[in-house]
Design a protein around this motif. Structure first.
Motif: not given
Length: 80
Positions: A7-8, A10-20, A33-40, A48-56
């Motif tokens: 998961a990516e 939100d900018p605050t780093g809250a791990t319960d808030s999936v942006v993408s 895609c090259g984006r750096e993601l948080e270890a947590a 599960r890629w097909t479960v919620d495609p709008d958030h991928n």
């Protein structure tokens, strides 16, 4: 090669808030895609890629499809 969704958050780093959701190889912190993601950040299986495609991430999805083997049994054509 093993793929996972990471998961990516939100900018605050809250791990319960999936942006993408992004695809990573093995347990990398760098998405296809090259984006750096948080270890947590939350992880889930790539199937599960097909479960919620709008958030991928579209770019990760395209690259993931190029790295995923084609399985003919998943694409049986029925005679008309």
């Amino acid at each position: 090669m093993m793929h996972q969704m990471r998961a990516e958050t939100d900018p605050t780093g809250a791990t319960d808030s999936v942006v993408s959701w992004h695809i990573v190889r093995n347990a990398d912190l760098t998405a296809l895609c090259g984006r750096e993601l948080e270890a947590a950040a939350p992880l889930q299986d790539a199937t599960r890629w097909t479960v919620d495609p709008d958030h991928n991430c579209h770019t990760c999805g395209a690259l993931f499809l190029r790295e995923t083997p084609y399985l003919p049994d998943e694409h049986d054509e029925q005679a008309g």
